[in-house]
Scaffold this motif. Structure first.
Motif, PDB file in Angstrom:
ATOM      1  N   UNK A 217      39.379  38.577  39.965  1.00 10.01           N
ATOM      2  CA  UNK A 217      38.464  38.196  38.887  1.00 10.01           C
ATOM      3  C   UNK A 217      39.171  38.233  37.540  1.00 10.01           C
ATOM      4  N   UNK A 218      40.015  39.238  37.334  1.00  8.95           N
ATOM      5  CA  UNK A 218      40.781  39.310  36.077  1.00  8.95           C
ATOM      6  C   UNK A 218      41.695  38.093  35.960  1.00  8.95           C
ATOM      7  N   UNK A 219      42.364  37.724  37.057  1.00  4.73           N
ATOM      8  CA  UNK A 219      43.232  36.531  37.039  1.00  4.73           C
ATOM      9  C   UNK A 219      42.439  35.287  36.649  1.00  4.73           C
ATOM     10  N   UNK A 220      41.260  35.152  37.247  1.00  2.16           N
ATOM     11  CA  UNK A 220      40.381  34.019  36.910  1.00  2.16           C
ATOM     12  C   UNK A 220      40.024  34.043  35.419  1.00  2.16           C
ATOM     13  N   UNK A 221      39.616  35.213  34.939  1.00  7.30           N
ATOM     14  CA  UNK A 221      39.176  35.331  33.542  1.00  7.30           C
ATOM     15  C   UNK A 221      40.320  35.043  32.568  1.00  7.30           C
ATOM     16  N   UNK A 222      41.528  35.449  32.930  1.00  8.51           N
ATOM     17  CA  UNK A 222      42.686  35.175  32.062  1.00  8.51           C
ATOM     18  C   UNK A 222      42.929  33.675  31.920  1.00  8.51           C
ATOM     19  N   UNK A 223      42.554  32.912  32.948  1.00  8.94           N
ATOM     20  CA  UNK A 223      42.786  31.465  32.917  1.00  8.94           C
ATOM     21  C   UNK A 223      41.619  30.668  32.337  1.00  8.94           C
ATOM     22  N   UNK A 224      40.465  31.328  32.101  1.00 15.20           N
ATOM     23  CA  UNK A 224      39.355  30.633  31.439  1.00 15.20           C
ATOM     24  C   UNK A 224      39.748  30.432  29.975  1.00 15.20           C
ATOM     25  N   UNK A 225      39.740  29.188  29.477  1.00 13.21           N
ATOM     26  CA  UNK A 225      40.162  28.962  28.089  1.00 13.21           C
ATOM     27  C   UNK A 225      39.310  29.770  27.099  1.00 13.21           C
TER      28      UNK A 225
ATOM     29  N   UNK B 211      37.443  30.789  23.425  1.00  6.12           N
ATOM     30  CA  UNK B 211      36.703  30.138  22.345  1.00  6.12           C
ATOM     31  C   UNK B 211      37.241  30.588  20.991  1.00  6.12           C
ATOM     32  N   UNK B 212      37.363  31.911  20.817  1.00  5.28           N
ATOM     33  CA  UNK B 212      37.655  32.455  19.490  1.00  5.28           C
ATOM     34  C   UNK B 212      38.277  33.846  19.610  1.00  5.28           C
ATOM     35  N   UNK B 213      38.831  34.320  18.476  1.00  4.01           N
ATOM     36  CA  UNK B 213      39.221  35.722  18.321  1.00  4.01           C
ATOM     37  C   UNK B 213      38.563  36.209  17.031  1.00  4.01           C
ATOM     38  N   UNK B 214      38.043  37.435  17.064  1.00  6.27           N
ATOM     39  CA  UNK B 214      37.339  37.989  15.892  1.00  6.27           C
ATOM     40  C   UNK B 214      38.289  38.910  15.133  1.00  6.27           C
ATOM     41  N   UNK B 215      38.615  38.556  13.901  1.00  5.90           N
ATOM     42  CA  UNK B 215      39.514  39.345  13.059  1.00  5.90           C
ATOM     43  C   UNK B 215      38.984  39.393  11.629  1.00  5.90           C
TER      44      UNK B 215
ATOM     45  N   UNK C  18      46.235  41.051  21.957  1.00  9.06           N
ATOM     46  CA  UNK C  18      44.808  41.360  22.052  1.00  9.06           C
ATOM     47  C   UNK C  18      44.542  42.857  22.168  1.00  9.06           C
ATOM     48  N   UNK C  19      43.363  43.272  21.729  1.00  5.30           N
ATOM     49  CA  UNK C  19      42.895  44.632  21.992  1.00  5.30           C
ATOM     50  C   UNK C  19      41.733  44.552  22.988  1.00  5.30           C
ATOM     51  N   UNK C  20      41.182  45.701  23.355  1.00  2.50           N
ATOM     52  CA  UNK C  20      40.120  45.709  24.365  1.00  2.50           C
ATOM     53  C   UNK C  20      38.886  44.946  23.907  1.00  2.50           C
ATOM     54  N   UNK C  21      38.601  44.995  22.602  1.00  7.42           N
ATOM     55  CA  UNK C  21      37.462  44.224  22.061  1.00  7.42           C
ATOM     56  C   UNK C  21      37.642  42.729  22.284  1.00  7.42           C
ATOM     57  N   UNK C  22      38.882  42.244  22.125  1.00  9.91           N
ATOM     58  CA  UNK C  22      39.154  40.814  22.350  1.00  9.91           C
ATOM     59  C   UNK C  22      38.852  40.442  23.800  1.00  9.91           C
ATOM     60  N   UNK C  23      39.240  41.312  24.730  1.00 14.24           N
ATOM     61  CA  UNK C  23      39.000  41.059  26.154  1.00 14.24           C
ATOM     62  C   UNK C  23      37.493  41.059  26.448  1.00 14.24           C
ATOM     63  N   UNK C  24      36.781  42.044  25.873  1.00 10.78           N
ATOM     64  CA  UNK C  24      35.329  42.107  26.075  1.00 10.78           C
ATOM     65  C   UNK C  24      34.649  40.860  25.501  1.00 10.78           C
ATOM     66  N   UNK C  25      35.066  40.434  24.310  1.00 15.59           N
ATOM     67  CA  UNK C  25      34.507  39.210  23.718  1.00 15.59           C
ATOM     68  C   UNK C  25      34.763  38.004  24.604  1.00 15.59           C
ATOM     69  N   UNK C  26      35.983  37.919  25.138  1.00 21.69           N
ATOM     70  CA  UNK C  26      36.333  36.791  26.007  1.00 21.69           C
ATOM     71  C   UNK C  26      35.454  36.784  27.264  1.00 21.69           C
ATOM     72  N   UNK C  27      35.230  37.969  27.852  1.00 27.80           N
ATOM     73  CA  UNK C  27      34.405  38.043  29.064  1.00 27.80           C
ATOM     74  C   UNK C  27      32.966  37.596  28.807  1.00 27.80           C
TER      75      UNK C  27
END
Length: 347
Positions: free
Chosen positions: A180-188, A190-194, A222-231
């Motif tokens: 699932x992580x591999x799949x999520x890494x390949x999902x394009x 949208x944005x990064x929040x900074x 990325x930090x963990x927040x970026x990963x959570x936002x992406x998910x």
């Protein structure tokens, strides 16, 4: 963005937000029973009604905006929505409809282990067309029947197929957290929040971000927040399950369904609902079994929650979805005018 434009309000573990087209979303607190969920929603609707009535505003419980065109809907002032609005037409023909004209109920369920996650993911994906059929409630577009019982579900077939759909790999023997992580890494992305701003990275890879090679943020990682936002930007077709015995029964029922059959149900249910042909019968017959298992599971939980299934029990008994009831009213009592829906489905 001006501070005059308040689009999110948080209180304890709950929040309410305005979605892209002004849809109103309650994100509820984690709770243990359906009674608590029911009380939370009723309290929310009571508060919303008290405020909205003073303003002459009503809220409608329906899956797709029944009357307005895209051009009639204002855009909520949030940076991520602007990024999504620009990106969506590049990856599907119905993404803007999803953003501005649909709404639904989303359920978040926890899992206790990787094995538990796999079971729930598989059962949820296999049964998603059943859930779509049971709750189908979006038969109108711009004042006319649109040919579907769940236009909302149909819209997801051409919104952004990189981040939605039936995820066939979930049924592979090798499926687990890593896949699932591999799949999520390949999902394009949208944005990064900074620095309190959404930076447009639409279509770029989270893998590149992990390597510090993101063109919009060169050299940043990325930090963990970026990963959570992406998910939060991944929207697979997953339903819900709780009781272990019912969960295993569902896995047994769906174990020999093929990828082609699951996809066929996903494709046909938005139009034909519970009347979708499946094997030697109709999807209605599968839905009857599933609702029975749901009832058994709720009884075993011991919280006296089975009454919450009364509505869907009636839907599977008759085979008539909420959308078909609305269409009957439209062609009968309403005299082919969609306006009465604003009273019929008013909260």
């Amino acid at each position: 963005m001006s501070t005059d434009n308040l689009i999110v309000y948080c209180q304890g573990n709950q929040s309410i937000s305005l979605e892209p087209g002004g849809q109103f979303e309650l994100s509820g607190a984690p709770v243990e029973t359906l009674h608590q969920t029911c009380a939370e929603v009723n309290s929310h609707l009571y508060q919303v009604k008290a405020v909205a009535e003073e303003l002459g505003i009503g809220f409608l419980g329906i899956g797709f905006q029944p009357k307005w065109g895209l051009k009639d809907i204002p855009v909520m002032p949030k940076g991520r929505y602007e990024i999504m609005r620009n990106y969506m037409p590049k990856v599907g023909s119905l993404g803007l409809d999803m953003m501005f004209r649909t709404c639904t109920v989303q359920v978040n369920l926890d899992f206790s282990s990787e094995a538990d996650m796999i079971k729930k993911f598989r059962a949820g994906l296999a049964l998603q067309p059943v859930a779509t059929a049971l709750f189908a409630n979006s038969p109108f577009t711009e004042g006319k029947p649109n040919g579907y019982l769940s236009m909302r579900s149909q819209i997801w077939t051409d919104t952004d197929n990189n981040r939605s759909g039936m995820l066939p790999f979930v049924f592979d023997d090798s499926f687990g957290f890593e896949q699932y992580v591999d799949y999520a890494l390949d999902v394009p992305m949208y944005f990064v929040y900074r620095k309190k701003k959404y930076i447009d990275c639409a279509g770029l890879s989270f893998r590149d971000f992990m390597a510090g090679k993101l063109p919009c943020l060169p050299g940043e990682y990325p930090n963990l927040n970026d990963w959570e936002n992406h998910l939060t930007t991944i929207f697979p077709e997953v339903g819900l399950l709780y009781d272990d015995i019912s969960l295993q029964n569902v896995l047994d029922i769906t174990a020999d369904w093929t990828q082609e059959e699951r996809q066929m149900l996903r494709n046909k249910v938005p139009k034909s609902g519970l009347k979708t042909p499946f094997r030697d019968g109709l999807l209605k017959h599968v839905a009857q079994e599933v609702v029975k298992l749901a009832k058994d599971g709720l009884e075993r939980r011991g919280f006296k929650e089975t009454g919450f299934l009364n509505e869907v029990t009636e839907v599977v008994r008759t085979g008539v979805t909420p959308a078909e009831k609305l269409l009957e009213l439209y062609h009968g009592k309403w005299g082919e005018n969609v306006d009465p829906v604003f009273e019929e489905l008013l909260y």
